[in-house]
Design a protein around this motif. Structure first.
Motif, PDB file in Angstrom:
ATOM      1  N   ILE A 142      -2.707  -1.061   1.973  1.00  0.00           N
ATOM      2  CA  ILE A 142      -2.579  -0.429   3.292  1.00  0.00           C
ATOM      3  C   ILE A 142      -3.886   0.256   3.675  1.00  0.00           C
ATOM      4  N   HIS A 143      -4.458   1.011   2.735  1.00  0.00           N
ATOM      5  CA  HIS A 143      -5.701   1.718   3.026  1.00  0.00           C
ATOM      6  C   HIS A 143      -6.865   0.736   3.185  1.00  0.00           C
ATOM      7  N   ALA A 144      -6.914  -0.281   2.324  1.00  0.00           N
ATOM      8  CA  ALA A 144      -8.028  -1.225   2.362  1.00  0.00           C
ATOM      9  C   ALA A 144      -8.047  -2.040   3.646  1.00  0.00           C
ATOM     10  N   THR A 145      -6.885  -2.264   4.238  1.00  0.00           N
ATOM     11  CA  THR A 145      -6.816  -3.040   5.476  1.00  0.00           C
ATOM     12  C   THR A 145      -6.898  -2.155   6.719  1.00  0.00           C
ATOM     13  N   GLY A 146      -7.059  -0.843   6.520  1.00  0.00           N
ATOM     14  CA  GLY A 146      -7.252   0.061   7.641  1.00  0.00           C
ATOM     15  C   GLY A 146      -5.991   0.395   8.407  1.00  0.00           C
ATOM     16  N   ARG A 147      -4.831   0.235   7.767  1.00  0.00           N
ATOM     17  CA  ARG A 147      -3.588   0.569   8.449  1.00  0.00           C
ATOM     18  C   ARG A 147      -3.253   2.049   8.236  1.00  0.00           C
ATOM     19  N   PRO A 148      -2.471   2.651   9.146  1.00  0.00           N
ATOM     20  CA  PRO A 148      -2.133   4.074   9.036  1.00  0.00           C
ATOM     21  C   PRO A 148      -1.222   4.361   7.845  1.00  0.00           C
ATOM     22  N   ILE A 149      -1.046   5.648   7.555  1.00  0.00           N
ATOM     23  CA  ILE A 149      -0.188   6.094   6.465  1.00  0.00           C
ATOM     24  C   ILE A 149       1.184   5.439   6.583  1.00  0.00           C
ATOM     25  N   SER A 150       1.642   4.833   5.489  1.00  0.00           N
ATOM     26  CA  SER A 150       2.910   4.094   5.484  1.00  0.00           C
ATOM     27  C   SER A 150       3.699   4.435   4.231  1.00  0.00           C
ATOM     28  N   ARG A 151       4.994   4.175   4.305  1.00  0.00           N
ATOM     29  CA  ARG A 151       5.856   4.319   3.130  1.00  0.00           C
ATOM     30  C   ARG A 151       6.483   2.972   2.792  1.00  0.00           C
ATOM     31  N   THR A 152       6.892   2.850   1.532  1.00  0.00           N
ATOM     32  CA  THR A 152       7.516   1.615   1.084  1.00  0.00           C
ATOM     33  C   THR A 152       8.948   1.548   1.583  1.00  0.00           C
ATOM     34  N   LYS A 182       5.098  -2.581  10.855  1.00  0.00           N
ATOM     35  CA  LYS A 182       5.448  -3.221   9.593  1.00  0.00           C
ATOM     36  C   LYS A 182       4.253  -3.958   8.985  1.00  0.00           C
ATOM     37  N   ALA A 183       4.112  -3.826   7.674  1.00  0.00           N
ATOM     38  CA  ALA A 183       3.102  -4.571   6.925  1.00  0.00           C
ATOM     39  C   ALA A 183       3.791  -5.212   5.721  1.00  0.00           C
ATOM     40  N   PHE A 184       3.748  -6.519   5.646  1.00  0.00           N
ATOM     41  CA  PHE A 184       4.351  -7.260   4.542  1.00  0.00           C
ATOM     42  C   PHE A 184       3.253  -7.547   3.518  1.00  0.00           C
ATOM     43  N   VAL A 185       3.481  -7.070   2.296  1.00  0.00           N
ATOM     44  CA  VAL A 185       2.445  -7.090   1.262  1.00  0.00           C
ATOM     45  C   VAL A 185       2.922  -7.885   0.050  1.00  0.00           C
ATOM     46  N   ASN A 186       2.012  -8.626  -0.554  1.00  0.00           N
ATOM     47  CA  ASN A 186       2.290  -9.375  -1.773  1.00  0.00           C
ATOM     48  C   ASN A 186       1.372  -8.902  -2.893  1.00  0.00           C
TER      49      ASN A 186
END
Length: 212
Positions: A142-152, A182-186
């Protein structure tokens, strides 16, 4: 993402749930030595089998350590734990000792070595430790892609083979897809031979202003 970018995207960026702004800590050489000793102590706490007198002596020493550090207990984001990127696990005993080898918008990659402390049975890493590791990697993505503070929102792990201890493993995480908040992460974890130990996918959701 710079501090200015974060503020322009969301003026309450650093107020979400009262999240502190984490900055790199420089606690001095002694902190690294302390962490190394504590990690070894964790291993011994789950593997040593001394006589009763030795356990009593160890408990006395642990009590002394608690008494020494107790007066310095600090709020989240003030103590150095999790704020020293140069140390394994960023200086946090909660995390297995990892080191980041890639951190950019394409992927986050790190090496990690589990030890006796992380054993679940038959000298294999406890299955519950892997979601902790993957969740931390998701946050880094999340941080590396520059997205705002997020929770799982959710995290799903597939165990593909036994995860060994005392072996340098590679963990790689990446952003698969983003849609609004939403950010979908693998992520995946492999041994030195390239064998897939486990893989994970999850959903990270951007916090709203004031949302904890």
């Amino acid at each position: 993402m710079t501090d200015r970018d974060e503020y322009e995207l969301d003026p309450d960026y650093y107020k979400h749930g009262g999240f502190p702004k984490f900055e790199v800590a420089r606690p001095g050489e002694g902190f690294g030595r302390f962490l190394t000793a504590m990690r070894r102590a964790q291993d011994l706490a789950v593997s040593a089998d001394p006589d009763p007198d030795t356990w009593s002596a160890a408990a006395d020493l642990a009590d002394q350590l608690v008494a020494l550090l107790g007066p310095f207990e600090a709020a989240e984001g003030v103590g150095p734990a999790n704020r020293v990127p140069s140390l394994p696990g960023a200086g946090s005993l909660l995390m297995p000792p990892y080191r980041v080898t890639q951190f950019d918008s394409d992927a986050v990659e790190l090496t990690v070595r589990f030890s006796r402390f992380h054993v679940g049975g038959n000298y294999a890493v406890h299955g519950g430790v892997l979601p902790l590791t993957f969740d931390s990697v998701f946050g880094m993505v999340i941080h590396a892609t520059g997205r705002p503070i997020s929770r799982t929102a959710f995290l799903h792990v597939d165990y593909r083979s036994v995860t060994p201890i005392d072996t340098e493993l590679t963990v790689r995480g990446w952003l698969r897809e983003a849609e609004g908040r939403k950010a979908f992460v693998n992520a995946e974890m492999r041994d030195p031979d390239g064998t897939l130990c486990a893989e994970a996918h999850g959903l990270m959701v951007r916090l709203l202003p004031g949302q904890p």
